[in-house]
Scaffold this motif. Structure first.
Motif, short mmCIF file in Angstrom:
data_model
loop_
_atom_site.label_atom_id
_atom_site.label_comp_id
_atom_site.label_asym_id
_atom_site.label_seq_id
_atom_site.Cartn_x
_atom_site.Cartn_y
_atom_site.Cartn_z
N ASP A 46 0.95 -1.73 -0.16
CA ASP A 46 -0.04 0.09 0.17
C ASP A 46 1.07 1.37 0.04
OD1 ASP A 46 1.07 0.83 2.43
OD2 ASP A 46 -1.29 0.34 3.60
N SER A 47 0.42 2.43 0.18
CA SER A 47 1.20 3.50 -0.02
C SER A 47 2.06 3.96 0.94
CB SER A 47 -0.18 4.85 0.27
OG SER A 47 -0.76 5.12 0.87
N GLU A 68 -12.35 5.88 -2.96
CA GLU A 68 -12.72 4.31 -2.36
C GLU A 68 -13.80 3.49 -2.81
OE1 GLU A 68 -8.58 6.08 -1.62
OE2 GLU A 68 -10.26 6.63 -0.66
N GLU A 126 -7.50 6.19 3.82
CA GLU A 126 -6.59 7.01 2.82
C GLU A 126 -5.07 7.47 3.90
OE1 GLU A 126 -8.45 10.69 1.59
OE2 GLU A 126 -10.11 9.34 -0.13
N THR A 146 -4.64 4.00 1.15
CA THR A 146 -4.68 4.79 -0.49
C THR A 146 -3.63 5.98 -0.21
OG1 THR A 146 -7.12 5.72 -0.41
CG2 THR A 146 -6.62 3.04 -1.20
N LYS A 147 -3.33 6.17 -1.50
CA LYS A 147 -2.20 7.51 -1.79
C LYS A 147 -3.41 8.36 -1.45
CE LYS A 147 1.66 9.44 -3.51
NZ LYS A 147 3.10 9.07 -4.36
N ARG A 157 -1.56 8.13 -10.32
CA ARG A 157 -2.34 7.88 -8.46
C ARG A 157 -3.42 7.02 -8.55
NH1 ARG A 157 -6.43 8.66 -5.99
NH2 ARG A 157 -7.18 10.28 -7.42
N ASP A 161 -4.54 4.15 -7.22
CA ASP A 161 -5.33 3.28 -6.13
C ASP A 161 -6.31 1.87 -6.20
OD1 ASP A 161 -3.62 4.66 -4.68
OD2 ASP A 161 -5.40 6.63 -4.62
#
Length: 328
Positions: A46-47, A68, A126, A146-147, A157, A161
């Motif tokens: 993940d981010s 998301e 996030e 997520t980013k 991006r 994601d």
């Protein structure tokens, strides 16, 4: 590691066998259980740079952000829980929620207890949200972060994601289709604008709110997701003021709009919550009325429910609304 859910399942199984007695053979497990047991584990990074491993594709997922959640629904997986379900219904129309989706609190402060009660196999959130929330959740459920936004390449991006979420859900083919559909929409829209002689025209995008007698305006500058969509259509962002490096957003007031002098500029704005500060709050403002795009009637309110921080379905909605504004 034995999770709380696995422990509960094991206890329930022992109780069921005891209730049945020992004179009968145990019933065979359902076919679905056999299939789940043979599922291949999935690992996503993940981010945070953290590898998150799931025993199988996640099916009971709580999403703590609307973008998301939209991605999930677009991929064919309905979240079991979401932060601020009512707000999602107001601001996001690209991917409708089922009535079964439970509210787990606000996006700013979701309820850990409400999330735990749903016994999810994954939580998606996030990176910018409360960092102390992640370790609380990871005590009982895997978390993928997520980013959410990156003004250096927000379309790239968003794609990353989506693909990460799709991998966790076992829906990579569906993700490829969503992105292919978006690419097709962008290419078709760009061609329509070029054929109409609109290529290169300046645009500006904003939303706003009223605090007492003061009206604040948030501009979507270079690097904002919807700005990336519009530039992909062949347009040019007319607003060049200072923006933050993550979201590509900048703050101003009505005086701050005066540099938008090009008479070809079209001004777009979002007011899905019913508070239209541009049509109502600025209607009698002398500065607003003298802006070239106002004088020429080149102000477009987006259809309600186009989420400007969403996934491919919201991006597609936005692109179609932009093209329609120029060509209808």
């Amino acid at each position: 590691m034995i999770t709380l859910r696995n422990a509960l399942v094991a206890v329930a199984a022992v109780a069921m066998l005891a209730a049945c007695g020992t004179t009968e053979a145990a019933a065979p497990e359902p076919a679905a259980s056999a299939g789940a047991a043979s599922a291949t584990p999935i690992t996503v990074t993940d981010s945070r740079g953290k590898q998150v491993t799931l025993d199988r594709p996640a099916t009971k997922v709580v999403a703590l952000e609307w973008g998301e959640a939209e991605m999930m629904v677009g991929l064919g997986v309905m979240p079991v829980g979401l932060a601020d379900v009512k707000g999602y219904g107001t601001w996001v129309t690209a991917a409708k929620l089922a009535p079964s989706v439970k509210d787990v609190g606000t996006r700013q402060e979701p309820s850990v207890d409400s999330i735990a009660a749903l016994q999810p196999d994954l939580v998606i959130m996030e990176a910018e949200r409360d960092s102390t929330l992640v370790p609380q959740l990871e005590k009982f459920v895997p978390v993928v972060v997520t980013k959410a936004s990156d003004a250096s390449d927000n379309l790239g991006r968003m794609r990353a994601d989506l693909k990460m979420i799709a991998t966790a859900l076992g829906k990579t083919a569906e993700a490829d289709k969503l992105l292919a559909d978006l690419d097709s929409t962008l290419a078709d829209g760009k061609a329509k604008l070029a054929d109409a002689g609109i290529a290169g025209r300046p645009f500006a995008m904003a939303d706003g709110w009223k605090d007492g007698s003061k009206i604040s305006i948030r501009m979507f500058g270079k690097g904002a997701l919807v700005s990336d969509i519009a530039t992909q259509l062949g347009l040019t962002n007319a607003w060049t003021g200072k923006v933050d490096p993550q979201w590509g957003l900048g703050s101003t007031d009505v005086e701050g709009l005066t540099p938008l002098k090009n008479p070809d500029t079209r001004f777009f704005y979002n007011a899905s919550d019913g508070e239209d500060v541009f049509a109502d709050g600025l209607a009698s403002n002398a500065i607003w009325k003298k802006l070239p795009f106002v004088e020429k009637g080149q102000v477009t309110k987006l259809p309600d429910g186009i989420w400007t921080f969403g996934g491919p379905l919201s991006c597609k909605q936005y692109a179609e609304a932009i093209v329609k504004a120029y060509t209808a």
